[in-house]
Design an enzyme around this catalytic site. Structure first.
Site, PDB file in Angstrom:
ATOM      1  N   THR A 167       0.810  -1.135  -0.066  1.00 24.12           N
ATOM      2  CA  THR A 167      -0.018  -0.012  -0.110  1.00 24.12           C
ATOM      3  C   THR A 167       0.852   1.279   0.033  1.00 24.12           C
ATOM      4  O   THR A 167       2.102   1.410   0.433  1.00 24.12           O
ATOM      5  CB  THR A 167      -0.649  -0.035   1.141  1.00 24.12           C
ATOM      6  OG1 THR A 167      -1.618   1.278   1.453  1.00 24.12           O
ATOM      7  CG2 THR A 167       0.011  -0.332   2.551  1.00 24.12           C
ATOM      8  N   ASP A 168       0.210   2.279  -0.468  1.00 27.86           N
ATOM      9  CA  ASP A 168       0.947   3.569  -0.406  1.00 27.86           C
ATOM     10  C   ASP A 168       1.154   3.952   0.938  1.00 27.86           C
ATOM     11  O   ASP A 168       1.802   5.251   1.186  1.00 27.86           O
ATOM     12  CB  ASP A 168       0.274   4.535  -1.295  1.00 27.86           C
ATOM     13  CG  ASP A 168      -1.189   5.100  -1.012  1.00 27.86           C
ATOM     14  OD1 ASP A 168      -1.668   4.185   0.165  1.00 27.86           O
ATOM     15  OD2 ASP A 168      -1.660   5.833  -1.733  1.00 27.86           O
ATOM     16  N   GLU A 169       0.289   3.511   1.994  1.00 28.09           N
ATOM     17  CA  GLU A 169       0.294   4.259   3.355  1.00 28.09           C
ATOM     18  C   GLU A 169       1.396   3.991   4.073  1.00 28.09           C
ATOM     19  O   GLU A 169       1.828   4.588   5.051  1.00 28.09           O
ATOM     20  CB  GLU A 169      -0.815   3.606   4.118  1.00 28.09           C
ATOM     21  CG  GLU A 169      -2.345   3.848   3.430  1.00 28.09           C
ATOM     22  CD  GLU A 169      -3.412   3.559   4.213  1.00 28.09           C
ATOM     23  OE1 GLU A 169      -3.538   3.487   5.423  1.00 28.09           O
ATOM     24  OE2 GLU A 169      -4.458   3.199   3.679  1.00 28.09           O
TER      25      GLU A 169
ATOM     26  N   TYR B 277      -1.678  -0.421  11.027  1.00 30.80           N
ATOM     27  CA  TYR B 277      -1.818  -0.958   9.719  1.00 30.80           C
ATOM     28  C   TYR B 277      -0.661  -0.750   8.715  1.00 30.80           C
ATOM     29  O   TYR B 277      -0.019  -1.561   8.304  1.00 30.80           O
ATOM     30  CB  TYR B 277      -2.959  -0.542   9.151  1.00 30.80           C
ATOM     31  CG  TYR B 277      -3.130  -1.024   7.665  1.00 30.80           C
ATOM     32  CD1 TYR B 277      -3.230  -2.249   7.114  1.00 30.80           C
ATOM     33  CD2 TYR B 277      -3.277  -0.002   6.639  1.00 30.80           C
ATOM     34  CE1 TYR B 277      -3.321  -2.477   5.792  1.00 30.80           C
ATOM     35  CE2 TYR B 277      -3.305  -0.326   5.233  1.00 30.80           C
ATOM     36  CZ  TYR B 277      -3.373  -1.648   4.929  1.00 30.80           C
ATOM     37  OH  TYR B 277      -3.138  -1.765   3.426  1.00 30.80           O
ATOM     38  N   SER B 278      -0.256   0.522   8.672  1.00 31.78           N
ATOM     39  CA  SER B 278       0.500   0.902   7.836  1.00 31.78           C
ATOM     40  C   SER B 278       2.089   0.370   8.363  1.00 31.78           C
ATOM     41  O   SER B 278       2.975   0.027   7.301  1.00 31.78           O
ATOM     42  CB  SER B 278       0.857   2.292   7.315  1.00 31.78           C
ATOM     43  OG  SER B 278       0.719   3.186   8.648  1.00 31.78           O
TER      44      SER B 278
ATOM     45  N   SER C 183       2.561  -2.227  10.038  1.00 26.25           N
ATOM     46  CA  SER C 183       2.788  -3.577   9.890  1.00 26.25           C
ATOM     47  C   SER C 183       3.052  -4.126   8.274  1.00 26.25           C
ATOM     48  O   SER C 183       3.812  -4.968   7.879  1.00 26.25           O
ATOM     49  CB  SER C 183       1.488  -4.400  10.248  1.00 26.25           C
ATOM     50  OG  SER C 183       0.264  -4.131   9.585  1.00 26.25           O
ATOM     51  N   LYS C 184       2.376  -3.229   7.470  1.00 32.77           N
ATOM     52  CA  LYS C 184       2.385  -3.467   5.985  1.00 32.77           C
ATOM     53  C   LYS C 184       4.114  -2.842   5.606  1.00 32.77           C
ATOM     54  O   LYS C 184       4.796  -3.855   4.794  1.00 32.77           O
ATOM     55  CB  LYS C 184       1.461  -2.660   5.090  1.00 32.77           C
ATOM     56  CG  LYS C 184       0.246  -3.205   5.003  1.00 32.77           C
ATOM     57  CD  LYS C 184       0.009  -4.507   4.453  1.00 32.77           C
ATOM     58  CE  LYS C 184       0.210  -4.729   3.117  1.00 32.77           C
ATOM     59  NZ  LYS C 184      -0.125  -5.984   2.543  1.00 32.77           N
TER      60      LYS C 184
ATOM     61  N   HIS D 193      -4.750  10.409  11.952  1.00 31.15           N
ATOM     62  CA  HIS D 193      -5.230  10.525  10.757  1.00 31.15           C
ATOM     63  C   HIS D 193      -4.199  11.025   9.479  1.00 31.15           C
ATOM     64  O   HIS D 193      -3.976  12.249   9.684  1.00 31.15           O
ATOM     65  CB  HIS D 193      -6.575  11.367  10.631  1.00 31.15           C
ATOM     66  CG  HIS D 193      -7.627  10.973   9.460  1.00 31.15           C
ATOM     67  ND1 HIS D 193      -8.660  11.431   9.199  1.00 31.15           N
ATOM     68  CD2 HIS D 193      -7.183   9.896   8.095  1.00 31.15           C
ATOM     69  CE1 HIS D 193      -9.330  10.875   8.368  1.00 31.15           C
ATOM     70  NE2 HIS D 193      -8.532  10.331   7.631  1.00 31.15           N
TER      71      HIS D 193
END
Ligand code: NAD
Ligand code: TYD
Length: 354
Positions: A132-134, A158-159, A161-162, A293
């Site tokens: 992901t781009d995150e 989330y980001s 962990s990715k 955010h």
């Protein structure tokens, strides 16, 4: 054949359906069937011998090893992940387990299998990691879009962990020579999108007469790509991507969240007008913002365009119209995914927001 992980989720299911619509190369589909996995997404493949569905965890290296030994795929495409930022804020542990530990076990099983292949098969084998781009963090209003060399600065569990999984994939290439490819894509939308994410949530809430919860001021920007364009990008990278390389995937469609919600309301006003003649915009409710955010994501997709000749087929206008129409045409699918678990999540995520 190829092994796809997470192929019962939103993007994975679209990928499997598109893959088998375009080729007869079989797919082994390994999916744990978490709340986000749904065999109904693959209903059109029922009885089709080209898809072998296996319920299981990417973190189960013994199971993955057995599948690899039995089916001898020429590639693995890894979609399996926990994917929702808000859930990662409420409970990060599953994200660490699947996205980091799970990817590690998957890599270990794939490395063992790949090491034992004969030279020709070894050279043509590919492990494609879908990311992901995150992982790149948040951009200010006038910053240039994320290129592949942008530094990693993940902000949510989330980001993060990715990002960790991307690093592991990279390390397996540099250390062991595993033939990997990584794609970092912007926000997807389209059919089979689970209605916890912005676009499907707004469509299903609008139709149900419920509030449309916009976090904060609604001016956060995401770069949207129709899911089938993401699938075509993955096919291009798998076929032609240079080993060890990263490809950013995006559609040059930066939009503020509030503009997205307005667009959905306008389309629904046209396609399924409210009984009272008022606009769906009446249902918009500004609610407490998401902690941490990210303000803006934007993808610089020039590398995949230049090197692989990939381009998206849909504009945002064509893609969002198809998506809204799909949800109108598939109300049965929507009601099936809104199970007890889904209602518990909605209660947990929205009840505490002012
Ligand atoms: P999703 O949450 O809809 O689907 C994830 C799938 O993975 C589900 O079918 C789930 O059952 C399965 N899964 C979860 N844990 C598993 C495990 N341990 N073992 C096996 N299967 C497991 O997610 P999605 O939106 O389809 O995203 C797919 C991939 O694409 C993810 O890796 C995500 O990070 C990435 N991605 C998503 C977007 C987006 O906008 N949705 C954008 C860029 C990248
Ligand atoms: P989401 O679909 O969760 O994707 P991501 O956080 O991975 O980008 O959210 C997209 C944007 O929409 C994000 O800025 C958060 C916002 N959002 C809302 O304003 N309201 C909502 O109810 C949801 C789910 C998201």
């Amino acid at each position: 054949m190829i092994l796809v992980t997470g192929g019962a989720g939103f993007i994975g299911a679209n990928f499997v359906l598109d893959w088998l619509a375009q080729s007869d190369e079989a797919v082994i589909n390994l999916d744990k069937l978490t709340y986000a996995g749904n065999l109904e997404n693959l209903a059109s493949l029922q009885g089709d011998p080209r898809q072998v569905f296996v319920r299981g965890d990417i973190g189960d290296a013994a199971l993955v090893g057995r599948l690899l030994a039995k089916h001898r795929p020429r590639a693995v495409v890894n979609f399996a992940a926990e994917s929702h930022v808000d859930r990662s804020i409420h409970g990060p542990e599953d994200f660490i387990q699947t996205n980091i530990v799970g990817t590690f076990h998957l890599l270990e099983a794939v490395r063992a299998y790949w090491s034992g292949l004969a030279d020709t098969e070894k050279n043509s084998f590919r492990f494609l990691h879908v990311s992901t781009d995150e992982v790149y963090g948040s951009l200010a209003k006038d910053d240039p879009a994320f290129s592949e060399t942008h530094r990693y600065e993940p902000n949510s569990p989330y980001s993060a962990s990715k990002a960790a999984s991307d690093h592991l994939v990279r390390a397996y290439h540099h250390t062991y020579g595993l033939p990997v490819l990584t794609t970092n894509c912007s926000n997807n939308y389209g059919p089979y999108h689970f209605p916890e994410k912005l676009i499907p949530l707004m469509i299903v809430n609008a139709l149900a007469g419920k509030p449309l919860p916009v976090y904060g001021d609604g001016q956060q920007v995401r770069d949207w790509l129709y899911v089938r364009d993401h699938c075509s990008a993955i096919r291009s990278v798998l076929a032609k991507g240079r080993l060890g390389e990263v490809y950013n995937v995006g559609g040059w469609n930066e939009k503020a969240n509030l503009d997205i919600v307005h667009t959905i309301c306008t389309l629904l006003d046209e396609l399924r007008p409210r009984a009272d003649g008022k606009s769906y915009r009446e249902q918009i409710a500004f609610v407490t913002d998401r902690p941490g955010h990210d303000r803006r994501y934007a993808i610089d997709a020039r590398k995949i365009e230049r090197e692989l000749g990939w381009k998206p087929a849909e504009t945002f206008d064509t893609g969002i119209r198809k998506t809204v129409q799909w949800y109108l045409d598939n109300q049965g699918w929507v009601s099936h995914v809104q199970s007890g678990d889904y209602r518990n999540w909605v209660e947990k995520n929205y009840a505490g927001r002012a």
